[in-house]
Scaffold this motif. Structure first.
Motif, PDB file in Angstrom:
ATOM      1  N   GLY A   1       0.832  -1.187   0.000  1.00 22.52           N
ATOM      2  CA  GLY A   1       0.000   0.000   0.000  1.00 22.52           C
ATOM      3  C   GLY A   1       0.869   1.239   0.000  1.00 22.52           C
ATOM      4  O   GLY A   1       2.080   1.164   0.209  1.00 22.52           O
ATOM      5  N   TYR A   2       0.231   2.389  -0.211  1.00 18.85           N
ATOM      6  CA  TYR A   2       0.986   3.641  -0.267  1.00 18.85           C
ATOM      7  C   TYR A   2       0.052   4.821   0.009  1.00 18.85           C
ATOM      8  O   TYR A   2      -1.165   4.674   0.049  1.00 18.85           O
ATOM      9  CB  TYR A   2       1.668   3.807  -1.625  1.00 18.85           C
ATOM     10  N   GLU A   3       0.675   5.975   0.168  1.00 17.41           N
ATOM     11  CA  GLU A   3      -0.096   7.191   0.437  1.00 17.41           C
ATOM     12  C   GLU A   3      -0.782   7.660  -0.830  1.00 17.41           C
ATOM     13  O   GLU A   3      -0.140   7.912  -1.848  1.00 17.41           O
ATOM     14  CB  GLU A   3       0.837   8.290   0.948  1.00 17.41           C
ATOM     15  N   GLN A   4      -2.109   7.769  -0.764  1.00 10.87           N
ATOM     16  CA  GLN A   4      -2.859   8.319  -1.887  1.00 10.87           C
ATOM     17  C   GLN A   4      -2.908   9.841  -1.772  1.00 10.87           C
ATOM     18  O   GLN A   4      -2.764  10.551  -2.756  1.00 10.87           O
ATOM     19  CB  GLN A   4      -4.268   7.739  -1.907  1.00 10.87           C
ATOM     20  N   ASN A   5      -3.130  10.320  -0.558  1.00 15.09           N
ATOM     21  CA  ASN A   5      -3.044  11.750  -0.252  1.00 15.09           C
ATOM     22  C   ASN A   5      -2.818  11.865   1.259  1.00 15.09           C
ATOM     23  O   ASN A   5      -2.658  10.844   1.932  1.00 15.09           O
ATOM     24  CB  ASN A   5      -4.283  12.530  -0.728  1.00 15.09           C
ATOM     25  N   ALA A   6      -2.830  13.059   1.790  1.00 17.30           N
ATOM     26  CA  ALA A   6      -2.474  13.266   3.199  1.00 17.30           C
ATOM     27  C   ALA A   6      -3.388  12.532   4.173  1.00 17.30           C
ATOM     28  O   ALA A   6      -2.966  12.192   5.278  1.00 17.30           O
ATOM     29  CB  ALA A   6      -2.469  14.755   3.524  1.00 17.30           C
ATOM     30  N   THR A   7      -4.627  12.253   3.777  1.00 16.77           N
ATOM     31  CA  THR A   7      -5.556  11.598   4.706  1.00 16.77           C
ATOM     32  C   THR A   7      -5.943  10.179   4.298  1.00 16.77           C
ATOM     33  O   THR A   7      -6.566   9.472   5.079  1.00 16.77           O
ATOM     34  CB  THR A   7      -6.858  12.422   4.834  1.00 16.77           C
ATOM     35  N   THR A   8      -5.571   9.769   3.083  1.00 10.01           N
ATOM     36  CA  THR A   8      -6.016   8.477   2.561  1.00 10.01           C
ATOM     37  C   THR A   8      -4.843   7.577   2.204  1.00 10.01           C
ATOM     38  O   THR A   8      -3.947   7.972   1.452  1.00 10.01           O
ATOM     39  CB  THR A   8      -6.903   8.663   1.318  1.00 10.01           C
ATOM     40  N   PHE A   9      -4.881   6.376   2.739  1.00  7.61           N
ATOM     41  CA  PHE A   9      -3.910   5.332   2.419  1.00  7.61           C
ATOM     42  C   PHE A   9      -4.550   4.417   1.384  1.00  7.61           C
ATOM     43  O   PHE A   9      -5.720   4.057   1.501  1.00  7.61           O
ATOM     44  CB  PHE A   9      -3.565   4.541   3.694  1.00  7.61           C
ATOM     45  N   TYR A  10      -3.796   4.043   0.352  1.00  2.85           N
ATOM     46  CA  TYR A  10      -4.327   3.175  -0.696  1.00  2.85           C
ATOM     47  C   TYR A  10      -3.766   1.756  -0.531  1.00  2.85           C
ATOM     48  O   TYR A  10      -2.556   1.555  -0.583  1.00  2.85           O
ATOM     49  CB  TYR A  10      -3.984   3.713  -2.088  1.00  2.85           C
ATOM     50  N   SER A  11      -4.644   0.800  -0.303  1.00  7.71           N
ATOM     51  CA  SER A  11      -4.259  -0.603  -0.216  1.00  7.71           C
ATOM     52  C   SER A  11      -4.202  -1.133  -1.643  1.00  7.71           C
ATOM     53  O   SER A  11      -5.233  -1.312  -2.297  1.00  7.71           O
ATOM     54  CB  SER A  11      -5.278  -1.376   0.627  1.00  7.71           C
ATOM     55  N   TRP A  12      -3.005  -1.394  -2.128  1.00  6.06           N
ATOM     56  CA  TRP A  12      -2.749  -1.574  -3.545  1.00  6.06           C
ATOM     57  C   TRP A  12      -2.866  -3.024  -4.011  1.00  6.06           C
ATOM     58  O   TRP A  12      -3.745  -3.365  -4.790  1.00  6.06           O
ATOM     59  CB  TRP A  12      -1.368  -0.992  -3.846  1.00  6.06           C
ATOM     60  N   LEU A  13      -1.969  -3.855  -3.553  1.00  9.45           N
ATOM     61  CA  LEU A  13      -1.915  -5.244  -4.018  1.00  9.45           C
ATOM     62  C   LEU A  13      -1.621  -6.178  -2.864  1.00  9.45           C
ATOM     63  O   LEU A  13      -0.948  -5.803  -1.903  1.00  9.45           O
ATOM     64  CB  LEU A  13      -0.804  -5.418  -5.062  1.00  9.45           C
ATOM     65  N   GLY A  14      -2.072  -7.402  -3.004  1.00  9.61           N
ATOM     66  CA  GLY A  14      -1.758  -8.418  -2.007  1.00  9.61           C
ATOM     67  C   GLY A  14      -2.115  -9.787  -2.527  1.00  9.61           C
ATOM     68  O   GLY A  14      -2.938  -9.930  -3.431  1.00  9.61           O
ATOM     69  N   GLY A  15      -1.472 -10.775  -1.955  1.00  9.49           N
ATOM     70  CA  GLY A  15      -1.767 -12.146  -2.347  1.00  9.49           C
ATOM     71  C   GLY A  15      -1.205 -13.125  -1.343  1.00  9.49           C
ATOM     72  O   GLY A  15      -0.281 -12.802  -0.593  1.00  9.49           O
TER      73      GLY A  15
ATOM     74  N   LYS B   1      -5.997 -19.790   6.071  1.00  8.98           N
ATOM     75  CA  LYS B   1      -5.345 -19.815   7.387  1.00  8.98           C
ATOM     76  C   LYS B   1      -5.338 -18.442   8.061  1.00  8.98           C
ATOM     77  O   LYS B   1      -4.674 -18.246   9.063  1.00  8.98           O
ATOM     78  CB  LYS B   1      -3.901 -20.304   7.253  1.00  8.98           C
ATOM     79  N   GLY B   2      -6.052 -17.478   7.476  1.00  9.90           N
ATOM     80  CA  GLY B   2      -6.120 -16.143   8.062  1.00  9.90           C
ATOM     81  C   GLY B   2      -4.952 -15.242   7.715  1.00  9.90           C
ATOM     82  O   GLY B   2      -4.798 -14.174   8.313  1.00  9.90           O
ATOM     83  N   VAL B   3      -4.132 -15.628   6.750  1.00  8.69           N
ATOM     84  CA  VAL B   3      -2.952 -14.828   6.389  1.00  8.69           C
ATOM     85  C   VAL B   3      -3.372 -13.481   5.815  1.00  8.69           C
ATOM     86  O   VAL B   3      -2.870 -12.434   6.238  1.00  8.69           O
ATOM     87  CB  VAL B   3      -2.052 -15.596   5.392  1.00  8.69           C
ATOM     88  N   ALA B   4      -4.297 -13.480   4.848  1.00  8.88           N
ATOM     89  CA  ALA B   4      -4.729 -12.226   4.224  1.00  8.88           C
ATOM     90  C   ALA B   4      -5.351 -11.285   5.252  1.00  8.88           C
ATOM     91  O   ALA B   4      -5.086 -10.081   5.242  1.00  8.88           O
ATOM     92  CB  ALA B   4      -5.719 -12.510   3.090  1.00  8.88           C
ATOM     93  N   LEU B   5      -6.152 -11.822   6.147  1.00  7.73           N
ATOM     94  CA  LEU B   5      -6.778 -11.002   7.183  1.00  7.73           C
ATOM     95  C   LEU B   5      -5.721 -10.373   8.089  1.00  7.73           C
ATOM     96  O   LEU B   5      -5.777  -9.177   8.387  1.00  7.73           O
ATOM     97  CB  LEU B   5      -7.756 -11.832   8.016  1.00  7.73           C
ATOM     98  N   GLN B   6      -4.736 -11.140   8.503  1.00  2.96           N
ATOM     99  CA  GLN B   6      -3.699 -10.596   9.382  1.00  2.96           C
ATOM    100  C   GLN B   6      -2.859  -9.547   8.665  1.00  2.96           C
ATOM    101  O   GLN B   6      -2.510  -8.518   9.251  1.00  2.96           O
ATOM    102  CB  GLN B   6      -2.801 -11.700   9.944  1.00  2.96           C
ATOM    103  N   LEU B   7      -2.540  -9.784   7.393  1.00  7.85           N
ATOM    104  CA  LEU B   7      -1.795  -8.784   6.623  1.00  7.85           C
ATOM    105  C   LEU B   7      -2.594  -7.481   6.526  1.00  7.85           C
ATOM    106  O   LEU B   7      -2.041  -6.397   6.667  1.00  7.85           O
ATOM    107  CB  LEU B   7      -1.463  -9.321   5.229  1.00  7.85           C
ATOM    108  N   MET B   8      -3.909  -7.605   6.290  1.00  5.54           N
ATOM    109  CA  MET B   8      -4.769  -6.433   6.206  1.00  5.54           C
ATOM    110  C   MET B   8      -4.806  -5.698   7.547  1.00  5.54           C
ATOM    111  O   MET B   8      -4.679  -4.469   7.598  1.00  5.54           O
ATOM    112  CB  MET B   8      -6.180  -6.826   5.778  1.00  5.54           C
ATOM    113  N   LYS B   9      -4.985  -6.436   8.636  1.00  5.29           N
ATOM    114  CA  LYS B   9      -4.995  -5.812   9.964  1.00  5.29           C
ATOM    115  C   LYS B   9      -3.687  -5.071  10.223  1.00  5.29           C
ATOM    116  O   LYS B   9      -3.689  -3.937  10.717  1.00  5.29           O
ATOM    117  CB  LYS B   9      -5.211  -6.861  11.046  1.00  5.29           C
ATOM    118  N   ASN B  10      -2.563  -5.706   9.889  1.00  5.22           N
ATOM    119  CA  ASN B  10      -1.258  -5.079  10.102  1.00  5.22           C
ATOM    120  C   ASN B  10      -1.124  -3.806   9.267  1.00  5.22           C
ATOM    121  O   ASN B  10      -0.636  -2.782   9.752  1.00  5.22           O
ATOM    122  CB  ASN B  10      -0.131  -6.049   9.754  1.00  5.22           C
TER     123      ASN B  10
END
Length: 144
Positions: free
Chosen positions: A59-73, A81-90
Motif C-alpha cells: 500500500g501507499y499514500e494516496q493523499n495526506a488523509t487516505t492510504f491506498y491498499s494496492w496489491l496483495g496475495g 489460514k487467516g494470512v490475508a486477514l492478518q496482513l490487512m490488519k497489520n
C-alpha cells in the motif's frame, strides 16, 4: 507464521520474492519492482512460514488523509489460514499510526474472496468505475 512490516522499497531479494509470489498467485507480471519505486510512502506487509514468503500486502499514500491498499496475495497452499486477514490488519494498524484517516482499495468481481474479506473487515463500496479494458472496478473505503 511470522509477519514483517517494512516502509519503503525492500531489499532486492524481498522484492524478487514478492514479484515471484505475485506471478504465482495472479499469473501475471505487473513489473512490481519498477512500480513500487514510484509509490509514495510505500508500506510492505509480509507473511513467512519456515522462511518462505507466503503472503504480501502493499500500500501507499494516496493523499495526506487516505492510504491506498494496492496489491496483495497469499500462496495457494496457505490460503484459508487467516494470512490475508492478518496482513490487512497489520496494514491498517500501520496506516492509522501514520495518521491516515481512511483506507481505499479497488477490487473486481473475479476476486470475490478479497472483495468479501474487505467488506467483512469494514469496507464500504463507494463507487464502481470502468477500467481501460471495460472491466468494472469496485472502489471500497474504510474509516480507520
Amino acid at each position: 507464521m511470522e509477519f514483517l512490516s517494512l516502509k519503503g522499497i525492500p531489499s532486492k531479494r524481498i522484492v524478487k520474492d514478492i514479484c515471484d509470489l505475485h506471478r504465482e498467485v495472479f499469473n501475471e507480471d505487473r513489473q512490481l519492482n519498477e512500480r513500487m519505486a514510484h509509490k509514495p510512502n510505500l508500506d510492505v506487509q509480509l507473511a513467512y512460514e519456515d522462511e518462505t514468503l507466503i503472503g504480501y500486502k502493499l500500500g501507499y499514500e494516496q493523499n495526506a488523509t487516505t492510504f491506498y491498499s494496492w496489491l496483495g496475495g497469499v500462496r495457494s497452499t496457505s490460503q484459508g489460514k487467516g494470512v490475508a486477514l492478518q496482513l490487512m490488519k497489520n496494514q491498517h494498524t500501520k496506516a492509522k499510526e501514520a495518521g491516515y484517516e481512511k483506507v481505499e482499495t479497488k477490487s473486481m468481481n473475479r476476486w470475490r474472496k478479497m472483495l468479501l474479506l474487505n467488506i467483512r473487515f469494514g469496507f464500504d463500496v463507494t463507487a464502481v468505475e470502468e477500467n481501460e479494458t471495460g472491466d468494472s472496478k469496485i472502489i471500497l473505503q474504510k474509516v480507520l
